[in-house]
Design an enzyme around this catalytic site. Structure first.
Site, PDB file in Angstrom:
ATOM      1  N   ASP A 232       0.870  -1.176   0.000  1.00 33.86           N
ATOM      2  CA  ASP A 232       0.000   0.000   0.000  1.00 33.86           C
ATOM      3  C   ASP A 232       0.918   1.241   0.000  1.00 33.86           C
ATOM      4  O   ASP A 232       2.126   1.133   0.250  1.00 33.86           O
ATOM      5  CB  ASP A 232      -0.873  -0.062   1.263  1.00 33.86           C
ATOM      6  CG  ASP A 232      -1.705   1.185   1.474  1.00 33.86           C
ATOM      7  OD1 ASP A 232      -2.224   1.733   0.493  1.00 33.86           O
ATOM      8  OD2 ASP A 232      -1.832   1.596   2.655  1.00 33.86           O
TER       9      ASP A 232
ATOM     10  N   ASP B   1      -0.104   5.236   0.913  1.00 37.19           N
ATOM     11  CA  ASP B   1      -0.303   6.213   2.002  1.00 37.19           C
ATOM     12  C   ASP B   1      -0.398   5.530   3.367  1.00 37.19           C
ATOM     13  O   ASP B   1      -1.156   4.573   3.538  1.00 37.19           O
ATOM     14  CB  ASP B   1      -1.588   7.005   1.767  1.00 37.19           C
ATOM     15  CG  ASP B   1      -1.484   7.919   0.559  1.00 37.19           C
ATOM     16  OD1 ASP B   1      -0.995   9.036   0.720  1.00 37.19           O
ATOM     17  OD2 ASP B   1      -1.879   7.493  -0.549  1.00 37.19           O
TER      18      ASP B   1
ATOM     19  N   ASP C   7      -2.021  -0.134   5.978  1.00 42.09           N
ATOM     20  CA  ASP C   7      -2.297   0.542   7.255  1.00 42.09           C
ATOM     21  C   ASP C   7      -3.772   0.750   7.553  1.00 42.09           C
ATOM     22  O   ASP C   7      -4.130   1.138   8.654  1.00 42.09           O
ATOM     23  CB  ASP C   7      -1.635   1.923   7.261  1.00 42.09           C
ATOM     24  CG  ASP C   7      -2.324   2.879   6.304  1.00 42.09           C
ATOM     25  OD1 ASP C   7      -2.426   2.539   5.104  1.00 42.09           O
ATOM     26  OD2 ASP C   7      -2.795   3.941   6.749  1.00 42.09           O
TER      27      ASP C   7
HETATM   28 MG    MG Z   1      -2.875   3.271   3.202  1.00 43.66          MG
END
Ligand code: MG
Length: 253
Positions: free
Chosen positions: A26, A28, A200
């Protein structure tokens, strides 16, 4: 709001195996720290180079999987030329893009989101296949933004509400990060390798679960509940883990 569990309750990930692992990352909040606005992120100068080198060591089995548009990912990670999946799987580079058609009503939906954000004093983020309204500047507006997004999805049936960190997003229905992993895993560079996914956010949980269920493992970045077996506290530690993988003695075998 889910109560955060302690970052100490899960171990850090084991070292990557260059001959057997496929890495899905991923962007961000995973490779780069979250900033007050999506445009304000800071991409470390050497990050594209590290990804490029690591991809070469993994024989090409490294992909970026993000909710960002492909164009933004390419701009932020100039110098890395491996596969990238943008817009939660609706667009891709380095593989056949699964998007069969533009979702109906895209520009009208985006205009309504932009108008709502502007009237509410919140930030609208334009995405190539949808949009997001950010309430990081005023978290008390969360319920209002969510109500608006769900009402919008009732009228624009090609779109699905996607909760994110301090934002609510509308994305095309039928695309997901775990769906993207299935397609990526069919590429020859990834085939037969152990899937390792790092992310995240709530949008990453199905992809983390997919990696865990398919003989690999997930790495949750930051606090919060997760199906992943491993955890690193911040993007900085994930970047350190990637760099360590590049420098590992295992590579010299
Ligand atoms: Mg992310």
């Amino acid at each position: 709001m889910i109560l955060d569990d302690s970052p100490q309750t899960k171990p850090g990930p084991p070292a990557l195996n260059p001959y057997g692992d496929a890495l899905f990352l991923d962007f961000d909040g995973c490779l780069v720290e979250i900033a007050p606005t999506p445009d304000a992120i800071k991409v470390p100068d050497d990050l594209p180079h590290v990804l490029q080198e690591l991809a070469a060591r993994l024989n090409g089995a490294l992909a970026i999987v993000s909710g960002r548009s492909l164009h933004e990912l390419e701009t932020f990670l100039q110098g890395f030329d491996g596969p990238m999946v943008g817009s939660h799987g609706a667009e891709a580079r380095g593989m056949t893009a699964p998007m069969a058609h533009q979702p109906v009503g895209l520009s009208d939906l985006q205009q309504e989101m932009a108008d709502f954000a502007s009237q509410s004093g919140l930030l609208y983020e334009h995405k190539s296949h949808g949009g997001a309204v950010h309430f990081r500047s005023d978290p008390t507006r969360q319920a209002q933004v969510e109500g608006f997004a769900h009402a919008l999805a009732e009228r624009y049936r090609d779109f699905t509400v996607q909760p994110a960190k301090m934002a609510v997003e509308l994305r095309p229905t039928g695309f997901s990060k775990d769906g993207a992993l299935v397609l990526l895993s069919e590429l020859s560079a990834f085939e037969g390798r152990r899937p390792v996914y790092a992310g995240d956010d709530t949008t990453d949980e199905p992809a983390l679960a997919w990696a865990e269920a398919n003989g690999g493992f997930g790495i949750k970045i930051g606090a919060g509940e997760s199906v992943a077996r491993f955890r690193l506290p911040e993007p900085q530690q994930l970047r350190g883990w990637l760099s360590a993988a590049l420098e590992g003695e295992a590579w010299d075998v």
